[in-house]
Write an enzyme that holds these catalytic residues in place. Structure first.
Site, PDB file in Angstrom:
ATOM      1  N   GLY A  54       0.844  -1.187   0.000  1.00  0.00           N
ATOM      2  CA  GLY A  54       0.000   0.000   0.000  1.00  0.00           C
ATOM      3  C   GLY A  54       0.878   1.235   0.000  1.00  0.00           C
ATOM      4  N   GLN A  59       2.818   9.866   1.371  1.00  0.00           N
ATOM      5  CA  GLN A  59       4.107   9.180   1.522  1.00  0.00           C
ATOM      6  C   GLN A  59       5.090   9.505   0.402  1.00  0.00           C
ATOM      7  OE1 GLN A  59       2.169   5.163   2.276  1.00  0.00           O
ATOM      8  NE2 GLN A  59       3.939   5.072   3.634  1.00  0.00           N
ATOM      9  N   CYS A 101       5.171  -0.026   7.956  1.00  0.00           N
ATOM     10  CA  CYS A 101       4.848   1.114   7.100  1.00  0.00           C
ATOM     11  C   CYS A 101       6.109   1.527   6.349  1.00  0.00           C
ATOM     12  CB  CYS A 101       4.354   2.272   7.970  1.00  0.00           C
ATOM     13  SG  CYS A 101       3.962   3.760   7.045  1.00  0.00           S
ATOM     14  N   LEU A 102       5.958   1.828   5.049  1.00  0.00           N
ATOM     15  CA  LEU A 102       7.126   2.235   4.262  1.00  0.00           C
ATOM     16  C   LEU A 102       7.747   3.528   4.801  1.00  0.00           C
ATOM     17  CD1 LEU A 102       5.833   1.513   0.643  1.00  0.00           C
ATOM     18  CD2 LEU A 102       7.407   0.121   2.015  1.00  0.00           C
ATOM     19  N   HIS A 143      -5.112   1.224   7.180  1.00  0.00           N
ATOM     20  CA  HIS A 143      -3.780   1.825   7.309  1.00  0.00           C
ATOM     21  C   HIS A 143      -3.608   2.963   6.283  1.00  0.00           C
ATOM     22  CE1 HIS A 143       0.734   1.365   7.984  1.00  0.00           C
ATOM     23  NE2 HIS A 143       0.677   2.119   6.904  1.00  0.00           N
ATOM     24  N   GLU A 144      -3.982   2.686   5.026  1.00  0.00           N
ATOM     25  CA  GLU A 144      -3.763   3.686   3.973  1.00  0.00           C
ATOM     26  C   GLU A 144      -4.716   4.879   4.124  1.00  0.00           C
ATOM     27  OE1 GLU A 144      -1.069   3.470   2.355  1.00  0.00           O
ATOM     28  OE2 GLU A 144      -0.697   1.419   3.027  1.00  0.00           O
ATOM     29  N   HIS A 147      -3.428   7.251   6.551  1.00  0.00           N
ATOM     30  CA  HIS A 147      -2.392   8.143   5.994  1.00  0.00           C
ATOM     31  C   HIS A 147      -3.005   9.405   5.401  1.00  0.00           C
ATOM     32  CE1 HIS A 147       1.540   6.333   6.288  1.00  0.00           C
ATOM     33  NE2 HIS A 147       1.131   5.176   5.803  1.00  0.00           N
TER      34      HIS A 147
HETATM   35 ZN   LIG Z   1       2.035   3.352   5.964  1.00  0.00          ZN
END
Ligand SMILES: [Zn+2]
Length: 178
Positions: A54, A59, A101-102, A143-144, A147
């Site tokens: 994701g 991000q 998470c990235l 999660h996304e 963000h």
């Molecule tokens: Zn994330």
């Protein structure tokens, strides 16, 4: 062997915590044009390049209500999801699983989420649709979408655990490893 050549999509750098863009609420997307399609393609490629399932626009430094998800990691075409201006309209049950998470590399913590969610969103053409997910997809959707509202998974763990995570990050920053 390549049978078809295609322009390579631009790979964006994923911004890390504590970049302020990650704490902002993204602006709604209002223009559904060719440049949005291009951005979506770039987001998928950037997500695959970073080994993620994701990726949300904040991000890559863009404070907009746009996220892409692919829980199959480019194996199942129908699992590629583009969610624009998404909203969770229904939640059921709960699940507690480890999450990463990235934007928080190497940090993993157990996070409580709804077990199933129904989400309403627009696609790249601006058409509204609904998607329902459970287990990993439900987790990715929550999660996304978090963000897009300036929320990270470390905002959903206990204060004690968050302090430990932040201490680890500060140490990594000090060593030039973050
Ligand atoms: Zn994330």
């Amino acid at each position: 062997m390549a049978t078809k050549t295609k322009d390579a999509a631009k790979i964006h750098t994923v911004v890390k915590y504590p970049d302020p863009v990650l704490a902002k609420v993204g602006a709604p997307v209002t223009v559904f044009d060719a440049s949005l399609k291009k951005l979506v393609a770039e987001m998928f490629e950037s997500m695959y390049a970073a080994q993620g399932i994701g990726l949300a626009a904040p991000q890559i430094g863009l404070s907009q209500q746009l996220t892409v998800i692919d829980t199959s990691f480019n194996k199942v075409a129908k699992d590629k999801l583009v969610l624009i201006n998404p909203e969770i309209v229904e939640t059921r049950g709960k699940q507690v699983e480890e999450e990463g998470c990235l934007s928080l590399p190497d940090i993993r913590e157990k996070v409580q989420r709804a077990a199933r969610v129904k989400v309403k969103a627009q696609n790249e053409r601006g058409e509204w649709f609904e998607v329902e997910g459970e287990e990993l997809l439900a987790r990715a959707l929550q999660h996304e979408i978090d963000h897009l509202n300036g929320v990270l998974f470390i905002d959903r763990i206990s204060r004690l655990k968050r302090e430990l995570v932040l201490r680890k990050i500060r140490k990594l920053q000090k060593n030039g490893e973050w």
